[in-house]
Design an enzyme around this catalytic site. Structure first.
Site: not given
Ligand SMILES: *[C@@H]1O[C@H](CO)[C@@H](O)[C@H](O)[C@H]1NC(C)=O
Length: 433
Positions: A287, A307, A145, A151
């Site tokens: 997140h 992630n 990102q 996110c």
């Protein structure tokens, strides 16, 4: 003077640095690097080169070097204790914890409203002991990102990529930028958003284009979706995993990758580099990530979480978070904001070239070439001169009308009205309606 003292303290704390089994590929340093100021500086220089750090001034470099050493001390203190997980000198090694937090886990992930949509896997009774959607082909490459707090968009695309692969057999990497630019009513672009709402947006707006059709820019821009006509991936709706229950989350992840919200702003998270994360973290969700599986390692249950901080962080971009802990919230609050897209059918076929059809107000007959039409009172087609004749003796006639392609919705009625020997069968015409 202060700096020298600091180095002395640092060296002292590294004095017992006989840590067995520290894997350089995970930690990014060798305990030998900690032996002197010279080796520390060399370590920093090679790290800075690897990460393309350019410093505006010697002073700026000194500041970063000092933060780097503080972080290294923290990392090494952790690694010496040989816990379940390892910390390392990743791309965040010269950021203070506050800088890291505000840039990478400071996104506004408003605590989700209570579940609005029924949890569709509530009645699942059989769940496997482990599953990894990566090896089942439902997880795209790890993305990054960068400096945009998007996110939520990465978590959303990941979940849709997953269910799309499960339903259609095709893994298509999808566009985060489309969400960031276009889903602006309920989300805040690079300042945060909520996956549930993003699923709703995708369900209500005809799907998402793929990553290469609408590539990531790291900043919010104008919505371009209307100028794209490439293929899209659609979903039907979204569902929420009933909160505060890891078994519920397991039921969902057993069936598809699931968007989850976690608190990722903790210091161990900044440097996480491998193993099952059993460390401290809170439940202040900051997140959005993606649960892509679960399993057990040496008696410790874990979630596999994708992630969006690039492949260098964690285990090639993933983290394994401890699972089945005492708290109902789950590790880092993983059970508090889990949701997933529901997909009930295939994606729409890309819009085919429209077949020719007469204009709405041209009542008449169509010529054999299916491209020209004549009025009823001059039904003879002279394709050599492009004229319509009343009879074979008619020497002038009128100019033929050329058919224009039908618009999307108009094909069916016009065909009924005009085609005499239409080559389009029922099935074909249905797919245009
Ligand atoms: C992505 O979209 C483009 C059109 O914009 C298309 O040419 C390409 O085949 C698509 N890729 C995949 C993997 O679907």
């Amino acid at each position: 003077m202060a700096a020298i003292l600091k180095t002395a303290i640092l060296l002292m704390s590294f004095g017992f640095a006989c840590v067995a089994g520290l894997d350089f590929s995970k930690t990014g340093y060798d305990p030998k690097d900690l032996e002197s100021e010279g080796t520390l500086k060399a370590l920093y220089d090679s790290w800075a080169t690897k990460h393309g750090r350019l410093h505006e001034s010697p002073g700026a470099k000194e500041t970063r070097y000092s933060i780097f050493k503080d972080n290294l001390e923290y990392i090494h203190e952790h690694n010496k204790k040989a816990r379940d997980y390892v910390l390392g000198l990743n791309q965040f090694a010269d950021l203070t914890h506050d800088e890291f937090k505000s840039q990478y886990a400071g996104t506004k992930l408003n605590r989700r409203r209570e579940e609005r949509r029924p949890f569709t896997y509530a009645d699942v009774t059989l769940v496997p002991d482990s599953i990894d959607w990566r090896s089942l082909g439902a997880v795209s490459e790890v993305k990054n990102q960068g400096s945009c707090g998007g996110c939520w968009a990465f978590s959303t695309t990941g979940a849709i990529e997953g269910i799309n692969q499960i339903v259609t057999g095709e893994l298509v990497s999808l566009s985060e930028q489309e969400l960031i630019d276009c889903d602006t009513e309920s989300e805040q672009g690079c300042n945060g958003g909520i996956m549930d709402d993003a699923f709703d947006y995708v369900a209500d707006n005809g799907g998402l284009h793929n990553e290469s059709a609408y590539p990531y820019q790291e900043v919010q821009g104008t919505c371009m979706r209307d100028s794209l006509d490439g293929p899209v991936v659609t979903i039907h709706s979204a569902a929420d995993v009933t909160r505060k229950n890891e078994l519920n989350l397991q039921k969902a992840v057993a069936n598809q990758p699931v968007s989850v919200a976690i608190e990722a702003g903790g210091k161990p998270f900044q440097f996480y580099s491998g193993g099952v994360f059993t460390g401290d973290c809170g439940t202040e969700l900051d997140h959005g990530v993606l649960a892509v599986g679960y399993g057990t390692d040496a008696g410790t249950d874990y979630w596999i979480v994708k992630n969006s901080w690039g492949p260098e962080w964690g285990e090639s971009g993933f983290i394994r978070l401890e699972r089945n802990i005492d708290a109902k919230e789950g590790k880092c609050g993983i059970t508090l904001g889990a949701s997933y897209p529901v997909k009930t059918g295939p994606n729409p076929s890309p819009r085919p070239p429209s077949p020719p059809a007469p204009r709405p107000d041209d009542s008449g007959v169509c010529c054999h070439d299916q491209q020209h039409c004549c009025p009823y009172d001059k039904p003879i087609c002279d394709l050599d001169t492009n004229r319509c004749l009343a009879s074979t003796r008619d020497r002038f006639g009128v100019a033929m009308l050329e058919q224009t392609p039908a618009t999307w919705r108009s094909v069916k009625p016009y065909q009924k009205q005009f085609s005499t020997d239409s080559t389009l069968d029922e099935k074909e015409s249905r797919s245009y309606a």
